[in-house]
Motif scaffolding. Structure first.
Motif, PDB file in Angstrom:
ATOM      1  N   GLU A  58     -36.292   4.420   2.445  1.00 30.11           N
ATOM      2  CA  GLU A  58     -35.757   5.762   2.695  1.00 30.11           C
ATOM      3  C   GLU A  58     -35.365   6.437   1.377  1.00 30.11           C
ATOM      4  N   TYR A  59     -34.807   5.667   0.456  1.00 26.99           N
ATOM      5  CA  TYR A  59     -34.439   6.196  -0.862  1.00 26.99           C
ATOM      6  C   TYR A  59     -35.667   6.733  -1.591  1.00 26.99           C
ATOM      7  N   VAL A  60     -36.756   5.973  -1.571  1.00 24.19           N
ATOM      8  CA  VAL A  60     -37.992   6.412  -2.222  1.00 24.19           C
ATOM      9  C   VAL A  60     -38.544   7.655  -1.529  1.00 24.19           C
ATOM     10  N   GLN A  61     -38.556   7.644  -0.207  1.00 21.73           N
ATOM     11  CA  GLN A  61     -39.082   8.781   0.553  1.00 21.73           C
ATOM     12  C   GLN A  61     -38.332  10.076   0.213  1.00 21.73           C
ATOM     13  N   LYS A  62     -37.005  10.004   0.180  1.00 22.00           N
ATOM     14  CA  LYS A  62     -36.209  11.209  -0.092  1.00 22.00           C
ATOM     15  C   LYS A  62     -36.387  11.692  -1.535  1.00 22.00           C
ATOM     16  N   ASN A  63     -36.540  10.772  -2.480  1.00 19.07           N
ATOM     17  CA  ASN A  63     -36.738  11.177  -3.868  1.00 19.07           C
ATOM     18  C   ASN A  63     -38.118  11.776  -4.111  1.00 19.07           C
ATOM     19  N   VAL A  64     -39.131  11.271  -3.408  1.00 20.93           N
ATOM     20  CA  VAL A  64     -40.468  11.865  -3.483  1.00 20.93           C
ATOM     21  C   VAL A  64     -40.428  13.290  -2.920  1.00 20.93           C
ATOM     22  N   ALA A  65     -39.711  13.468  -1.807  1.00 22.14           N
ATOM     23  CA  ALA A  65     -39.563  14.806  -1.208  1.00 22.14           C
ATOM     24  C   ALA A  65     -38.768  15.730  -2.138  1.00 22.14           C
ATOM     25  N   LEU A  66     -37.727  15.190  -2.792  1.00 22.97           N
ATOM     26  CA  LEU A  66     -36.913  15.983  -3.713  1.00 22.97           C
ATOM     27  C   LEU A  66     -37.741  16.469  -4.897  1.00 22.97           C
ATOM     28  N   TYR A  67     -38.588  15.593  -5.432  1.00 23.84           N
ATOM     29  CA  TYR A  67     -39.453  15.982  -6.556  1.00 23.84           C
ATOM     30  C   TYR A  67     -40.351  17.148  -6.155  1.00 23.84           C
ATOM     31  N   GLN A  68     -40.952  17.055  -4.957  1.00 28.44           N
ATOM     32  CA  GLN A  68     -41.836  18.122  -4.497  1.00 28.44           C
ATOM     33  C   GLN A  68     -41.057  19.420  -4.267  1.00 28.44           C
ATOM     34  N   PHE A  69     -39.837  19.292  -3.745  1.00 31.56           N
ATOM     35  CA  PHE A  69     -39.003  20.470  -3.496  1.00 31.56           C
ATOM     36  C   PHE A  69     -38.625  21.163  -4.802  1.00 31.56           C
ATOM     37  N   ARG A  70     -38.285  20.376  -5.831  1.00 30.77           N
ATOM     38  CA  ARG A  70     -37.856  20.939  -7.117  1.00 30.77           C
ATOM     39  C   ARG A  70     -39.015  21.537  -7.909  1.00 30.77           C
ATOM     40  N   ASN A  71     -40.177  20.878  -7.843  1.00 31.82           N
ATOM     41  CA  ASN A  71     -41.274  21.250  -8.734  1.00 31.82           C
ATOM     42  C   ASN A  71     -42.417  21.995  -8.052  1.00 31.82           C
ATOM     43  N   GLY A  72     -42.420  21.997  -6.733  1.00 33.24           N
ATOM     44  CA  GLY A  72     -43.445  22.730  -6.014  1.00 33.24           C
ATOM     45  C   GLY A  72     -44.778  22.022  -5.902  1.00 33.24           C
ATOM     46  N   ILE A  73     -44.904  20.827  -6.474  1.00 36.43           N
ATOM     47  CA  ILE A  73     -46.124  20.036  -6.357  1.00 36.43           C
ATOM     48  C   ILE A  73     -45.738  18.599  -6.007  1.00 36.43           C
ATOM     49  N   PRO A  74     -46.561  17.920  -5.224  1.00 38.87           N
ATOM     50  CA  PRO A  74     -46.236  16.536  -4.858  1.00 38.87           C
ATOM     51  C   PRO A  74     -46.554  15.566  -5.986  1.00 38.87           C
ATOM     52  N   LEU A  75     -45.895  14.420  -5.984  1.00 42.22           N
ATOM     53  CA  LEU A  75     -46.249  13.334  -6.892  1.00 42.22           C
ATOM     54  C   LEU A  75     -47.624  12.787  -6.516  1.00 42.22           C
ATOM     55  N   THR A  76     -48.391  12.386  -7.521  1.00 44.30           N
ATOM     56  CA  THR A  76     -49.626  11.653  -7.228  1.00 44.30           C
ATOM     57  C   THR A  76     -49.252  10.258  -6.740  1.00 44.30           C
ATOM     58  N   THR A  77     -50.223   9.565  -6.179  1.00 51.72           N
ATOM     59  CA  THR A  77     -49.965   8.201  -5.701  1.00 51.72           C
ATOM     60  C   THR A  77     -49.548   7.292  -6.855  1.00 51.72           C
ATOM     61  N   ALA A  78     -50.225   7.431  -8.000  1.00 55.94           N
ATOM     62  CA  ALA A  78     -49.876   6.614  -9.175  1.00 55.94           C
ATOM     63  C   ALA A  78     -48.456   6.914  -9.648  1.00 55.94           C
ATOM     64  N   ALA A  79     -48.070   8.186  -9.652  1.00 62.14           N
ATOM     65  CA  ALA A  79     -46.724   8.566 -10.086  1.00 62.14           C
ATOM     66  C   ALA A  79     -45.673   8.024  -9.120  1.00 62.14           C
ATOM     67  N   ALA A  80     -45.950   8.100  -7.818  1.00 64.19           N
ATOM     68  CA  ALA A  80     -45.017   7.568  -6.820  1.00 64.19           C
ATOM     69  C   ALA A  80     -44.875   6.056  -6.970  1.00 64.19           C
ATOM     70  N   ALA A  81     -45.980   5.382  -7.258  1.00 62.57           N
ATOM     71  CA  ALA A  81     -45.944   3.925  -7.452  1.00 62.57           C
ATOM     72  C   ALA A  81     -45.121   3.569  -8.688  1.00 62.57           C
ATOM     73  N   ASN A  82     -45.296   4.315  -9.765  1.00 63.10           N
ATOM     74  CA  ASN A  82     -44.536   4.040 -10.986  1.00 63.10           C
ATOM     75  C   ASN A  82     -43.063   4.376 -10.826  1.00 63.10           C
ATOM     76  N   PHE A  83     -42.753   5.424 -10.072  1.00 61.64           N
ATOM     77  CA  PHE A  83     -41.349   5.728  -9.769  1.00 61.64           C
ATOM     78  C   PHE A  83     -40.720   4.584  -8.977  1.00 61.64           C
ATOM     79  N   THR A  84     -41.430   4.123  -7.953  1.00 61.65           N
ATOM     80  CA  THR A  84     -40.928   3.022  -7.115  1.00 61.65           C
ATOM     81  C   THR A  84     -40.707   1.766  -7.947  1.00 61.65           C
ATOM     82  N   ARG A  85     -41.664   1.456  -8.801  1.00 60.83           N
ATOM     83  CA  ARG A  85     -41.558   0.288  -9.674  1.00 60.83           C
ATOM     84  C   ARG A  85     -40.356   0.412 -10.621  1.00 60.83           C
TER      85      ARG A  85
END
Length: 203
Positions: A58-85
């Motif tokens: 849930e923490y990862v999900q909300k932060n991925v959504a927050l990034y998209q909300f702040r920047n107007g573009i979604p994280l790529t899959t690679a970026a989401a994986a590196n954030f999670t890591r």
């Protein structure tokens, strides 16, 4: 006895997970969905301690959504994986999460991808991967039958072979599995494989 596994096919990625919520020798429920839809084109399948799994995903999900909300573009899959890591690596030195993750996604530029992230924050891009006791059987089946460029039908047939092998050979095999897919049309639930249905207690 958890099992999460996934694979990449021709234009899609699949993630499969058992749906048993277990503690010690007790089964609490048989319809626990362990594959979270991170956003429109990402899936996160997780295994591990149920509290850590629920809190961290849930923490990862909300932060991925927050990034998209702040920047107007979604994280790529690679970026989401590196954030999670990165979050797992930070937690490892403070209060570690007992969680293993398969992150699948689809990007317009790069197509489908699957990332393997374990509880000690190792990250690998893979074509197929698995966690849990069921991985002993699902990985061997995928080693034998997987090939790059699989169609959805071929991939689902392989998933069914993995599930049958787990049910046949694992001493306390989970009865139910959920299959989710992500492709150019988005992330969604594909099917369930159920041998036990949850029933309400008699009044």
């Amino acid at each position: 006895m958890e099992c999460v596994f996934g694979l990449v096919g021709d234009g899609f990625a699949l993630v499969v997970a058992d749906t048993s919520a277990v503690h010690s020798i007790l089964v609490h429920k048989s319809n626990e969905d362990k594959i979270m839809v991170l956003d429109s084109h990402k899936l996160l399948g997780a295994s591990g301690e149920s509290g850590d799994r629920a809190q961290f995903t849930e923490y990862v999900q909300k932060n991925v959504a927050l990034y998209q909300f702040r920047n107007g573009i979604p994280l790529t899959t690679a970026a989401a994986a590196n954030f999670t890591r990165g979050e797992l690596a930070t937690a490892l030195r403070k209060n570690p999460y007992s969680v293993n993750i398969l992150l699948a996604g689809y990007d317009k530029e790069t197509g489908p991808s699957l990332y393997y992230i374990d509880y000690i924050a190792s990250l690998h891009k893979v074509e197929k991967g698995a966690f849990g006791y069921g991985s002993y059987f699902s990985l061997s089946m995928m080693d034998r039958h997987y090939h790059s460029g699989m169609t959805v039908e071929e991939a689902i047939d392989l998933v069914d072979k993995c599930i049958m092998e787990i049910r046949l050979r694992l001493v306390v095999a989970p009865p139910n599995f959920v299959i989710k897919i992500v492709d150019k049309d988005g992330a969604r639930e594909y099917a369930w494989r159920e041998s036990v249905k949850d029933t309400s207690a008699p009044a």
